[in-house]
Design an enzyme around this catalytic site. Structure first.
Site, PDB file in Angstrom:
ATOM      1  N   SER A 122      64.053  18.383 -37.273  1.00  0.00           N
ATOM      2  CA  SER A 122      64.734  17.092 -37.135  1.00  0.00           C
ATOM      3  C   SER A 122      64.801  16.543 -35.712  1.00  0.00           C
ATOM      4  O   SER A 122      65.244  15.415 -35.512  1.00  0.00           O
ATOM      5  CB  SER A 122      66.157  17.190 -37.709  1.00  0.00           C
ATOM      6  OG  SER A 122      66.089  17.277 -39.106  1.00  0.00           O
TER       7      SER A 122
ATOM      8  N   LYS B 223      73.837  11.174 -32.297  1.00  0.00           N
ATOM      9  CA  LYS B 223      73.638  11.205 -33.749  1.00  0.00           C
ATOM     10  C   LYS B 223      74.992  11.206 -34.442  1.00  0.00           C
ATOM     11  O   LYS B 223      75.931  11.884 -33.977  1.00  0.00           O
ATOM     12  CB  LYS B 223      72.833  12.457 -34.102  1.00  0.00           C
ATOM     13  CG  LYS B 223      72.364  12.569 -35.536  1.00  0.00           C
ATOM     14  CD  LYS B 223      71.423  13.773 -35.665  1.00  0.00           C
ATOM     15  CE  LYS B 223      70.929  13.979 -37.082  1.00  0.00           C
ATOM     16  NZ  LYS B 223      69.974  15.118 -37.177  1.00  0.00           N
TER      17      LYS B 223
ATOM     18  N   SER C 208      65.737  14.321 -39.391  1.00  0.00           N
ATOM     19  CA  SER C 208      66.888  13.499 -39.718  1.00  0.00           C
ATOM     20  C   SER C 208      67.468  12.776 -38.501  1.00  0.00           C
ATOM     21  O   SER C 208      68.323  11.912 -38.669  1.00  0.00           O
ATOM     22  CB  SER C 208      67.976  14.367 -40.349  1.00  0.00           C
ATOM     23  OG  SER C 208      68.442  15.328 -39.422  1.00  0.00           O
TER      24      SER C 208
END
Lengths: 469, 131
Positions: free
Chosen positions: A184, A82, A160
């Site tokens: 997330s 990420k 996210s």
């Protein structure tokens, strides 16, 4: 073996072939890179690919293995991280325009750990801007635009860790690293039909990772199975003097092998009856079927209920206040207006206004909740519920107004720093994945992995993948 | 109690807790969006006078600090968020806690003092630091 089959192999199988020199890390990396270059843009899955670094790491891995220096199950395995984990010399954008050119001169501890075991970084995964810390209304709240769900590109991946989930689901990398402050990892795993592990708070160092709400931020893997997650978790867990919130050495470290589970006693399993007020019919059907599957191999499963209280309100204010502190320069400078999402541009101004007394009230409530939950886990090793009450939403949906439901499970799990694993458990009539969540007491990461892995030994959902090629 | 849900992110806007009045039976079976009915905005009239005053005060603070940056639409949006925040804070504050209740705020003392000691000035008899 056809390309599609190879890229969806579990880590254990890829590792076996690499160790026995039947599979070249360089070839595997090229295959994932080619696929990522071709398909990544279709899903807005990546912030950037890192082909030079990936091939360099893969070549080193290949040489080491050829010379008999095999580092373990992640050696030569391509993954994505990420884009809030810093990688020395590469842009780390946090998914947000104000940080589009940000470059750190050091690696996040998680990246260092993965380097040490010989994993191959093929790219930085797209994400919701600032991991959603400033709030957002639309799936488009990202520097890369909306991440599209590989099962249906009109649908969202959830956030996210949106790119991380899309990358794993589409077979663009063997695993990906995501983060969770509240939902997330679990939600994107559920929406995209992949397995995701949210570790106990403090088991994985956040050094070099964007801080959002430091008392709730956690880092974990998304992969093809709970077992794959366990293998990645074993590589990234551990005490880190650079992150003083990490647990002591003996509590933070994690070692895994399936035989570890065999030595464990059978789990006391609880089925949560009040995790969700209601579920979308297609989700409810898949979850009910899963419940019946689990009852067959765990006949003593009992019903369990979460305590009732203002857990979501407490979690809300903790995240709001800590996030406002984390991004105060962005707010004060006015550059928050450069965020993509209309809600993200203004909500921080409110979050900055909450009083210390209210924040401390939330922390008191959190302490009370921790005791209640610890008592609950005196009766259960693992609690199970739907990972989400709905399947992937449409890309254009207004998330603030049109996707509304209570989430005490997410609030409790994240307020208390509890480990959880989400695994796929079926599909809706629209062929959208449905997820199941396993939750354990703090430190019970092996329990959630064992619970999820046992479920996956009795089902095939984790072997399904979208036809994207 | 109910909140906006997709990812924790919207919940970082405490205003998203405004969804607390959304009924549980809002799920619809059709495959067409939206999956849920649009949420109703919180009702200002349901707030106590104290909470209404607090809302106004908070809004004025924001406008005083940042008003020049905000459009009229954004100001209206922020007012709505402030209203929702009051509902959430009301629930949180109503939860009974005792003075003696613990608080999950952990201060971890630095225990590696040995390292720090190494930078303490050398005051041994032969040290130039010793006057």
């Amino acid at each position: 073996m056809p390309s599609e089959d190879l890229v969806y192999l579990p880590l254990s199988e890829l590792a076996k072939r690499i160790e026995s020199k039947k599979l070249s890390p360089v070839e595997l990396t090229r295959r994932f890179l080619d696929r990522s270059e071709k398909l990544g843009p279709r899903f807005n899955a990546y912030a950037r690919l890192t082909p030079d670094l990936a091939l360099q790491q893969a070549e080193v891995a290949e040489k080491e293995i050829q010379h008999g220096h095999y580092r373990g199950p992640l050696h030569g395995i391509p993954y994505a991280a990420k884009d809030l984990l810093s990688v020395k010399g590469l842009p780390t954008t946090w998914g947000a325009k104000p940080y589009a050119n940000q470059v750190f001169d050091y690696d996040a501890t998680v990246i260092s750990h993965l380097n040490r075991v010989g994993a191959v970084l093929i790219g930085k995964a797209a994400m919701i801007e600032l991991a959603g810390g400033m709030g957002y209304r639309f799936a488009s709240a990202s520097l890369q635009g909306p991440t599209r769900n590989p099962w249906n590109t009109d649908r969202w991946t959830c956030g996210s860790s949106s790119g991380s989930a899309a990358i794993v689901a589409a077979g663009l990398a063997a695993f990906a690293i995501g983060t969770e402050t509240w939902g997330s990892i679990i939600c994107p795993s559920a929406y995209c039909g992949v397995s995701g592990l949210r570790p106990t708070y403090g088991r994985v160092s956040r050094f070099g990772t964007m801080a959002l709400a430091p008392s709730m931020d956690k880092i974990g893997p998304l992969a093809r199975s709970a077992e794959d997650c366990a293998r990645v978790f074993a590589a990234i867990a551990g005490h880190d003097p650079k992150d003083r919130s990490t647990l002591p050495i003996d509590k933070a470290a994690f070692t895994y092998s399936p035989s570890t589970e065999l030595k464990s006693r059978a789990l006391n399993v609880g089925w949560l009856t009040n995790a969700w007020t209601s579920m979308e019919p297609g989700v409810a059907k898949a979850v009910h079927t899963s419940e019946n599957v689990i009852r067959k191999y765990s006949p003593h499963m009992k019903e369990a209920t979460l305590p009732v209280g203002p857990w979501e309100d407490a979690a809300n204010i903790i995240v709001a206040v800590e996030c406002a502190a984390s991004f105060r320069p962005l707010l004060r400078s006015g550059r928050v207006s450069e965020l993509t999402d209309p809600l993200g541009r203004i909500a921080g101004y409110l979050n900055e206004q909450f009083s210390a007394a209210d924040y401390l009230q939330a922390l008191k409530v959190r302490e009370i909740l921790q005791k209640k939950i610890d008592n609950l886990f005196d009766s259960f090793d693992v609690l199970i519920a739907a990972a989400q009450p709905i399947a992937a939403t449409r890309l254009e949906l207004n998330l603030e107004t049109d996707a509304v439901f209570p989430d005490p499970l997410g609030a409790i799990g994240n307020l208390c720093g509890l480990p959880a694993v989400a695994v796929p458990c079926g599909f809706t009539e629209s062929n959208l994945p449905v997820g199941l969540q396993f939750l354990a007491r703090a430190g019970g990461d092996l329990a959630v992995i064992q619970g999820a892995r046992t479920y996956q030994q009795h089902t095939e959902w984790h072997r399904k993948h979208p036809k994207v090629a | 109690m109910s909140i906006s849900r997709r990812d924790f992110a919207r919940r970082t806007v405490i205003a998203s807790a405004a969804a607390s009045l959304v009924p549980a039976n809002i799920f619809i079976t059709a495959d067409a969006a939206p999956l849920f009915q649009a949420q109703q905005p919180p009702d200002l009239a349901k707030l106590s006078p104290t909470s209404q005053a607090e809302l106004e005060s908070r809004m004025q603070t924001i406008l005083g600090q940042y008003g020049g940056r905000l459009s009229e639409e954004q100001k209206a949006d922020l007012r709505r968020l402030c209203l929702a925040a009051e509902s959430s804070l009301g629930r949180l504050r109503a939860y009974a806690v005792e003075n003696a209740d613990g608080i999950s705020l952990y201060f971890k003392p630095v225990i590696d003092r040995e390292k720090k000691l190494s930078i303490v000035p050398d005051l041994s008899p032969h040290s130039p630091n010793n006057p």
